[in-house]
Design a protein around this motif. Sequence first.
Motif, PDB file in Angstrom:
ATOM      1  N   SER B  11      50.150  45.529  -4.939  1.00  0.00           N
ATOM      2  CA  SER B  11      48.865  45.611  -5.836  1.00  0.00           C
ATOM      3  C   SER B  11      48.125  44.510  -5.668  1.00  0.00           C
ATOM      4  O   SER B  11      47.059  44.281  -5.368  1.00  0.00           O
ATOM      5  CB  SER B  11      49.081  46.299  -7.055  1.00  0.00           C
ATOM      6  OG  SER B  11      50.125  45.489  -7.672  1.00  0.00           O
ATOM      7  N   ALA B  12      48.765  43.150  -6.329  1.00  0.00           N
ATOM      8  CA  ALA B  12      48.069  42.022  -6.311  1.00  0.00           C
ATOM      9  C   ALA B  12      47.812  41.453  -4.912  1.00  0.00           C
ATOM     10  O   ALA B  12      46.427  41.045  -4.887  1.00  0.00           O
ATOM     11  CB  ALA B  12      48.938  41.039  -7.231  1.00  0.00           C
ATOM     12  N   TYR B  13      48.432  41.451  -4.212  1.00  0.00           N
ATOM     13  CA  TYR B  13      48.158  40.805  -3.015  1.00  0.00           C
ATOM     14  C   TYR B  13      47.071  41.779  -2.182  1.00  0.00           C
ATOM     15  O   TYR B  13      46.332  41.245  -1.698  1.00  0.00           O
ATOM     16  CB  TYR B  13      49.481  40.875  -1.835  1.00  0.00           C
ATOM     17  CG  TYR B  13      49.437  39.755  -0.965  1.00  0.00           C
ATOM     18  CD1 TYR B  13      48.657  38.767  -0.957  1.00  0.00           C
ATOM     19  CD2 TYR B  13      50.217  40.006   0.207  1.00  0.00           C
ATOM     20  CE1 TYR B  13      48.800  37.569  -0.081  1.00  0.00           C
ATOM     21  CE2 TYR B  13      50.248  38.999   1.073  1.00  0.00           C
ATOM     22  CZ  TYR B  13      49.331  37.644   0.864  1.00  0.00           C
ATOM     23  OH  TYR B  13      49.551  36.707   1.878  1.00  0.00           O
ATOM     24  N   GLY B  14      47.134  43.220  -2.330  1.00  0.00           N
ATOM     25  CA  GLY B  14      46.206  44.151  -1.820  1.00  0.00           C
ATOM     26  C   GLY B  14      44.923  43.808  -2.408  1.00  0.00           C
ATOM     27  O   GLY B  14      43.951  43.829  -1.912  1.00  0.00           O
ATOM     28  N   ALA B  15      44.902  43.602  -3.774  1.00  0.00           N
ATOM     29  CA  ALA B  15      43.674  43.206  -4.317  1.00  0.00           C
ATOM     30  C   ALA B  15      42.999  41.888  -4.166  1.00  0.00           C
ATOM     31  O   ALA B  15      41.979  41.617  -4.070  1.00  0.00           O
ATOM     32  CB  ALA B  15      43.871  43.335  -6.040  1.00  0.00           C
ATOM     33  N   ALA B  16      43.834  41.162  -3.481  1.00  0.00           N
ATOM     34  CA  ALA B  16      43.377  39.814  -2.929  1.00  0.00           C
ATOM     35  C   ALA B  16      42.910  39.867  -1.604  1.00  0.00           C
ATOM     36  O   ALA B  16      42.470  38.873  -1.047  1.00  0.00           O
ATOM     37  CB  ALA B  16      44.329  38.679  -3.252  1.00  0.00           C
ATOM     38  N   VAL B  18      44.593  41.339   1.069  1.00  0.00           N
ATOM     39  CA  VAL B  18      45.400  41.360   2.262  1.00  0.00           C
ATOM     40  C   VAL B  18      46.381  42.626   1.959  1.00  0.00           C
ATOM     41  O   VAL B  18      47.112  42.947   0.957  1.00  0.00           O
ATOM     42  CB  VAL B  18      46.531  40.064   2.148  1.00  0.00           C
ATOM     43  CG1 VAL B  18      47.782  40.178   3.341  1.00  0.00           C
ATOM     44  CG2 VAL B  18      45.868  38.744   2.368  1.00  0.00           C
TER      45      VAL B  18
END
Lengths: 349, 349
Positions: B11-16, B18
């Motif tokens: 989730s966090a990386y996706g939101a960033a 990637v």
Amino acid sequence: MSRPETGASHSAYGAAGVDLQAIETLKERIGAFAAMTHGSEVVKGVGAFAGLYRLRNYKNPVLAASTDGVGTKLKVAALLGHYESLGIDLVNLNVNDVVTCGAEPLLFLDYISMGKLDPQIVEPLLRGMVWACREVGCALVGGETAQMPGLYGDGDFDLAGTVIGAVEEGAIIDGTTVREGDALLGLPSSGLHTNGFSLVRKVFNVDENPAVLYQSHQELGHTLGEELITPHRCYYQSLAPHYSKLKAVVHVSGGGLPNNIPRLLPRDLAAHIRLDAWEPQPIFGMIQRAGGIDDREMRQVFNMGIGMVLICGSDAWPSLQGSLPDAIVMGEVVKRRDDAQVIMQPLPG
Amino acid sequence: MSRPETGASHSAYGAAGVDLQAIETLKERIGAFAAMTHGSEVVKGVGAFAGLYRLRNYKNPVLAASTDGVGTKLKVAALLGHYESLGIDLVNLNVNDVVTCGAEPLLFLDYISMGKLDPQIVEPLLRGMVWACREVGCALVGGETAQMPGLYGDGDFDLAGTVIGAVEEGAIIDGTTVREGDALLGLPSSGLHTNGFSLVRKVFNVDENPAVLYQSHQELGHTLGEELITPHRCYYQSLAPHYSKLKAVVHVSGGGLPNNIPRLLPRDLAAHIRLDAWEPQPIFGMIQRAGGIDDREMRQVFNMGIGMVLICGSDAWPSLQGSLPDAIVMGEVVKRRDDAQVIMQPLPG
């Protein structure tokens, strides 16, 4: 590659955003930098259509090849104007990839791409690459500095590097001899290396507020910016003397420990890792708190303090210990019981 | 390289920005594409930390290495949604660079970089690369598909490729044996190849008015877009059987004939070129008229219809003529009289 010599000024091409004169001047400086990495193996270096390198002293050579970039770590380095370290990153991360096979890095080629050629960026980048190439005896034999008007914003650029190494066919390290009971060793990273930077930029709001990079943090012992641009550690010099004792070498890049270890582990085995065997550097805790990221995602995005995992027979460890003083015994290889090939847990009790 | 396997959604990386899941899916497809280029020489291909390739049948191997990109031809290809041809370009232009040394292309690695991973771009690019690799027996052994949120605009990307070849040390073609009286042969280009595209985009106002790409031109026999994205011709198959007869091979890339021929010509010699020996394709005249560009600059930016220049002994030409039916005798090597190492003139009389 094409870093051609050019003649007089070019009005129409210049007006279209391509400065051939600037390329020519830069090309000479690149050639001088690159020559600092050349031994007698190099027949032709930068400036030729192709770099030429004599492959000596191999009976059954296998070439080991890696191409990779530094990710959006380059955005952070650009904000700080710190390009040398990025050049070092570019070499080291590719060298580490060929190290996983037990190879010796031989050649390096770079690709730098930007809207308008900026020697203030290209030269320190190349200085860093040359410095890192010299550290491992790798020859910078070619590359491309591309002017791409209309593709990049002012000061933006992209960067890719290729390392070619070689290894004797009989000496390839590939994980196939890994057995139950083998030791899992970790070599510390120097910090984030080159992974997870898009998340880091978002978590600290770096793009909108670059001033955060200059804030000092007691737990880091320096500014956030200094922490983030610490160069990717190169493991070649430490590991090359011990290649024959290693059964697998895992470069902990994007995907972290849980996704990189299975790339080299036989399917019927699993890695049992004791999370209390080492302490991740403070930067990882800072990122986790600032972003509210769960443990699982942290471990899948970041190296969490371990840049390289080595697998060797449990009998080989005592003889390695003296030469790899910072190696950590992080666990052992066990029989695989279920889907999970990487089991991370605190020591029971 | 790092095209790691990944686990669940992030989730966090996706939101960033990637998307690790998208990378995983794409990675499988890339592996399948790449496998189509693999013979028994390939020990490990895409997905490993480093590609591994057995170097066979060389006594004193010299590695020939080239890294290059396609320049802003990628902007034109993107406007037309025609990515396969760009993948072909990327392989061919690097293959041609190692061909200049008399080398056999063996390995290819790619670097694709974009803001958000777009399989609609990456897959056709890779299809083109695989197609071109298969044509010359080159193995796609690795690469990197980088997601760089914040660096690229929507649909923008950058592209670099590396070819590693090999040649016996005694068989390197390097221009040192070129003598006065040797023949200068030209092999036709397929058009612009991959040089001068920033100028072309400006001259035809392509970025602001992409509709010009769809206009048909009688003198071209097709649309401007079709002309511009014609793939860079690969000369390996034509030239490899004749390497032993060639004294110099010049890839006419950025810098054109006047700046590329001197890269391989001994300093006391000059190339005398008869400009009426061939007719540049109509596209060159169209660019010149549209941009009001003088002859001198045209020749320094574009290949003007000649993609490869060969230098051979005048006695070798008759035996080559039959096997290189489209080769043009464009002039001869003469003693150098002044600064100019490339003299271009119409035949006297």
